[in-house]
Design a protein around this motif. Structure first.
Motif, PDB file in Angstrom:
ATOM      1  N   PRO A  40       0.810  -1.219   0.000  1.00  0.00           N
ATOM      2  CA  PRO A  40       0.000   0.000   0.000  1.00  0.00           C
ATOM      3  C   PRO A  40       0.849   1.278   0.000  1.00  0.00           C
ATOM      4  O   PRO A  40       0.332   2.365   0.247  1.00  0.00           O
ATOM      5  N   LEU A  41       2.142   1.179  -0.271  1.00  0.00           N
ATOM      6  CA  LEU A  41       3.037   2.337  -0.212  1.00  0.00           C
ATOM      7  C   LEU A  41       2.578   3.520  -1.065  1.00  0.00           C
ATOM      8  O   LEU A  41       2.887   4.660  -0.736  1.00  0.00           O
ATOM      9  N   THR A  85      20.005  -1.894  -4.196  1.00  0.00           N
ATOM     10  CA  THR A  85      20.378  -1.639  -5.586  1.00  0.00           C
ATOM     11  C   THR A  85      19.214  -1.899  -6.534  1.00  0.00           C
ATOM     12  O   THR A  85      19.239  -1.442  -7.673  1.00  0.00           O
ATOM     13  N   SER A  86      18.195  -2.645  -6.075  1.00  0.00           N
ATOM     14  CA  SER A  86      17.036  -2.889  -6.933  1.00  0.00           C
ATOM     15  C   SER A  86      15.774  -2.995  -6.084  1.00  0.00           C
ATOM     16  O   SER A  86      15.822  -3.316  -4.899  1.00  0.00           O
ATOM     17  N   TRP A  87      14.646  -2.705  -6.753  1.00  0.00           N
ATOM     18  CA  TRP A  87      13.341  -2.785  -6.091  1.00  0.00           C
ATOM     19  C   TRP A  87      12.357  -3.325  -7.112  1.00  0.00           C
ATOM     20  O   TRP A  87      12.183  -2.758  -8.197  1.00  0.00           O
ATOM     21  N   THR A  88      11.717  -4.439  -6.759  1.00  0.00           N
ATOM     22  CA  THR A  88      10.645  -4.998  -7.571  1.00  0.00           C
ATOM     23  C   THR A  88       9.365  -4.911  -6.762  1.00  0.00           C
ATOM     24  O   THR A  88       9.311  -5.368  -5.611  1.00  0.00           O
ATOM     25  N   ASN A  89       8.346  -4.315  -7.340  1.00  0.00           N
ATOM     26  CA  ASN A  89       7.049  -4.191  -6.697  1.00  0.00           C
ATOM     27  C   ASN A  89       6.069  -5.115  -7.420  1.00  0.00           C
ATOM     28  O   ASN A  89       5.817  -4.951  -8.608  1.00  0.00           O
ATOM     29  N   ALA A 144      -3.672  -0.604  -3.804  1.00  0.00           N
ATOM     30  CA  ALA A 144      -4.542   0.197  -4.667  1.00  0.00           C
ATOM     31  C   ALA A 144      -3.770   0.875  -5.794  1.00  0.00           C
ATOM     32  O   ALA A 144      -4.258   0.974  -6.912  1.00  0.00           O
ATOM     33  N   VAL A 145      -2.581   1.339  -5.501  1.00  0.00           N
ATOM     34  CA  VAL A 145      -1.720   1.938  -6.522  1.00  0.00           C
ATOM     35  C   VAL A 145      -0.765   0.844  -6.977  1.00  0.00           C
ATOM     36  O   VAL A 145       0.138   0.449  -6.238  1.00  0.00           O
ATOM     37  N   LYS A 146      -0.999   0.336  -8.170  1.00  0.00           N
ATOM     38  CA  LYS A 146      -0.234  -0.818  -8.663  1.00  0.00           C
ATOM     39  C   LYS A 146       1.181  -0.456  -9.088  1.00  0.00           C
ATOM     40  O   LYS A 146       2.093  -1.260  -8.959  1.00  0.00           O
ATOM     41  N   ARG A 147       1.363   0.722  -9.629  1.00  0.00           N
ATOM     42  CA  ARG A 147       2.674   1.134 -10.135  1.00  0.00           C
ATOM     43  C   ARG A 147       3.289   2.153  -9.182  1.00  0.00           C
ATOM     44  O   ARG A 147       2.799   3.273  -9.053  1.00  0.00           O
ATOM     45  N   LEU A 148       4.364   1.749  -8.521  1.00  0.00           N
ATOM     46  CA  LEU A 148       5.061   2.649  -7.599  1.00  0.00           C
ATOM     47  C   LEU A 148       6.146   3.467  -8.300  1.00  0.00           C
ATOM     48  O   LEU A 148       6.568   4.499  -7.776  1.00  0.00           O
ATOM     49  N   LEU A 169       6.043   7.206  -8.461  1.00  0.00           N
ATOM     50  CA  LEU A 169       5.957   7.905  -7.176  1.00  0.00           C
ATOM     51  C   LEU A 169       7.272   7.987  -6.410  1.00  0.00           C
ATOM     52  O   LEU A 169       7.392   8.774  -5.472  1.00  0.00           O
ATOM     53  N   PHE A 170       8.248   7.143  -6.761  1.00  0.00           N
ATOM     54  CA  PHE A 170       9.479   7.064  -5.989  1.00  0.00           C
ATOM     55  C   PHE A 170      10.694   7.369  -6.859  1.00  0.00           C
ATOM     56  O   PHE A 170      10.674   7.139  -8.074  1.00  0.00           O
ATOM     57  N   GLU A 171      11.731   7.864  -6.215  1.00  0.00           N
ATOM     58  CA  GLU A 171      13.005   8.053  -6.895  1.00  0.00           C
ATOM     59  C   GLU A 171      13.549   6.691  -7.297  1.00  0.00           C
ATOM     60  O   GLU A 171      13.164   5.673  -6.743  1.00  0.00           O
ATOM     61  N   GLY A 172      14.483   6.657  -8.214  1.00  0.00           N
ATOM     62  CA  GLY A 172      15.101   5.395  -8.608  1.00  0.00           C
ATOM     63  C   GLY A 172      14.232   4.615  -9.570  1.00  0.00           C
ATOM     64  O   GLY A 172      13.172   5.068 -10.004  1.00  0.00           O
ATOM     65  N   ARG A 173      14.697   3.420  -9.877  1.00  0.00           N
ATOM     66  CA  ARG A 173      14.003   2.571 -10.847  1.00  0.00           C
ATOM     67  C   ARG A 173      13.339   1.401 -10.137  1.00  0.00           C
ATOM     68  O   ARG A 173      14.012   0.519  -9.601  1.00  0.00           O
ATOM     69  N   ILE A 174      12.022   1.399 -10.147  1.00  0.00           N
ATOM     70  CA  ILE A 174      11.248   0.305  -9.561  1.00  0.00           C
ATOM     71  C   ILE A 174      10.674  -0.513 -10.709  1.00  0.00           C
ATOM     72  O   ILE A 174      10.064   0.026 -11.626  1.00  0.00           O
ATOM     73  N   ASP A 175      10.868  -1.824 -10.647  1.00  0.00           N
ATOM     74  CA  ASP A 175      10.258  -2.724 -11.614  1.00  0.00           C
ATOM     75  C   ASP A 175       8.877  -3.102 -11.087  1.00  0.00           C
ATOM     76  O   ASP A 175       8.767  -3.863 -10.125  1.00  0.00           O
ATOM     77  N   ASP A 176       7.842  -2.542 -11.683  1.00  0.00           N
ATOM     78  CA  ASP A 176       6.465  -2.858 -11.296  1.00  0.00           C
ATOM     79  C   ASP A 176       5.989  -4.063 -12.085  1.00  0.00           C
ATOM     80  O   ASP A 176       6.049  -4.074 -13.318  1.00  0.00           O
ATOM     81  N   VAL A 177       5.513  -5.080 -11.363  1.00  0.00           N
ATOM     82  CA  VAL A 177       5.095  -6.335 -11.978  1.00  0.00           C
ATOM     83  C   VAL A 177       3.685  -6.658 -11.498  1.00  0.00           C
ATOM     84  O   VAL A 177       3.412  -6.588 -10.296  1.00  0.00           O
ATOM     85  N   GLU A 178       2.803  -6.992 -12.423  1.00  0.00           N
ATOM     86  CA  GLU A 178       1.449  -7.389 -12.050  1.00  0.00           C
ATOM     87  C   GLU A 178       1.304  -8.903 -12.076  1.00  0.00           C
ATOM     88  O   GLU A 178       1.893  -9.574 -12.925  1.00  0.00           O
ATOM     89  N   VAL A 179       0.516  -9.415 -11.118  1.00  0.00           N
ATOM     90  CA  VAL A 179       0.204 -10.838 -11.046  1.00  0.00           C
ATOM     91  C   VAL A 179      -1.313 -10.978 -10.924  1.00  0.00           C
ATOM     92  O   VAL A 179      -2.013 -10.002 -10.671  1.00  0.00           O
ATOM     93  N   ALA A 180      -1.800 -12.195 -11.079  1.00  0.00           N
ATOM     94  CA  ALA A 180      -3.234 -12.484 -10.915  1.00  0.00           C
ATOM     95  C   ALA A 180      -3.374 -13.583  -9.874  1.00  0.00           C
ATOM     96  O   ALA A 180      -3.200 -14.760 -10.172  1.00  0.00           O
ATOM     97  N   ASN A 181      -3.667 -13.186  -8.647  1.00  0.00           N
ATOM     98  CA  ASN A 181      -3.805 -14.140  -7.541  1.00  0.00           C
ATOM     99  C   ASN A 181      -5.214 -14.681  -7.398  1.00  0.00           C
ATOM    100  O   ASN A 181      -5.528 -15.336  -6.408  1.00  0.00           O
ATOM    101  N   GLU A 182      -6.081 -14.371  -8.351  1.00  0.00           N
ATOM    102  CA  GLU A 182      -7.469 -14.829  -8.366  1.00  0.00           C
ATOM    103  C   GLU A 182      -8.205 -14.402  -7.092  1.00  0.00           C
ATOM    104  O   GLU A 182      -8.075 -13.269  -6.676  1.00  0.00           O
ATOM    105  N   ALA A 183      -8.925 -15.309  -6.444  1.00  0.00           N
ATOM    106  CA  ALA A 183      -9.747 -14.958  -5.282  1.00  0.00           C
ATOM    107  C   ALA A 183      -8.916 -14.567  -4.063  1.00  0.00           C
ATOM    108  O   ALA A 183      -9.433 -13.955  -3.139  1.00  0.00           O
ATOM    109  N   LEU A 184      -7.642 -14.924  -4.058  1.00  0.00           N
ATOM    110  CA  LEU A 184      -6.774 -14.616  -2.921  1.00  0.00           C
ATOM    111  C   LEU A 184      -5.885 -13.416  -3.252  1.00  0.00           C
ATOM    112  O   LEU A 184      -4.673 -13.430  -3.043  1.00  0.00           O
TER     113      LEU A 184
END
Length: 162
Positions: free
Chosen positions: A75-76, A102-106, A116-120, A123-138
């Motif tokens: 929720p960052l 040295t790296s950040w994967t969200n 709620a905010v999928k892509r960080l 919003l943040f300095e540096g390079r964040i690798d934003d990755v989406e997944v599908a966890n279905e009902a969970l």
């Protein structure tokens, strides 16, 4: 599912409120995590509120701790509720890059309301690798986050030192 989702959101918000408003407990949580991290730590993974605690600890650390930070269901990025209340606070509307990594994967599920905010990255300095997944009902559960191939790939990349 709506009743389950509502209960999960209310429970998560109570934990976040507790963390953000009780300075003593906030400090205890950060100290507890900081004690576990050493110069040999290669990956820090934080889920949900744990991503907030991890982020704040990594921002405040005095020595290099982990080359990789992986946030799961984080929720960052929530404006006003969390993002604007981070410690250290954002400057010029951008969250700070933790100097100990040295790296950040969200990793965020497409239906996770806590993240709620999928892509960080915007919003943040540096390079964040934003990755989406599908966890279905969970959507917010930690288990599907940890077993997602995308999370495994981020951990493997960190352990290999890429």
């Amino acid at each position: 599912f709506s009743a389950m989702t509502e209960r999960m959101l209310v429970g998560s918000l109570k934990q976040v409120r507790w963390y953000l408003t009780d300075f003593q407990k906030r400090n205890q949580a950060r100290e507890r995590l900081a004690r576990e991290l050493t110069g040999e730590t290669r990956v820090v993974i934080g889920h949900s509120l744990g991503s907030i605690v991890s982020y704040e600890v990594l921002c405040r650390a005095e020595q290099p701790i982990a080359p990789a930070f992986i946030s799961l269901g984080s929720p960052l990025g929530w404006p006003n509720l969390i993002f604007d209340r981070l410690d250290p606070p954002p400057r010029d509307a951008r969250g700070r890059w933790p100097p100990t990594i040295t790296s950040w994967t969200n990793v965020a599920d497409v239906h996770d309301i806590v993240a709620a905010v999928k892509r960080l990255s915007p919003l943040f300095e540096g390079r964040i690798d934003d990755v989406e997944v599908a966890n279905e009902a969970l959507a917010h559960d930690v288990r599907p986050y940890l077993t997602a191939p995308q999370t495994g790939a981020a951990i493997l990349k960190a352990l290999r030192g890429y």
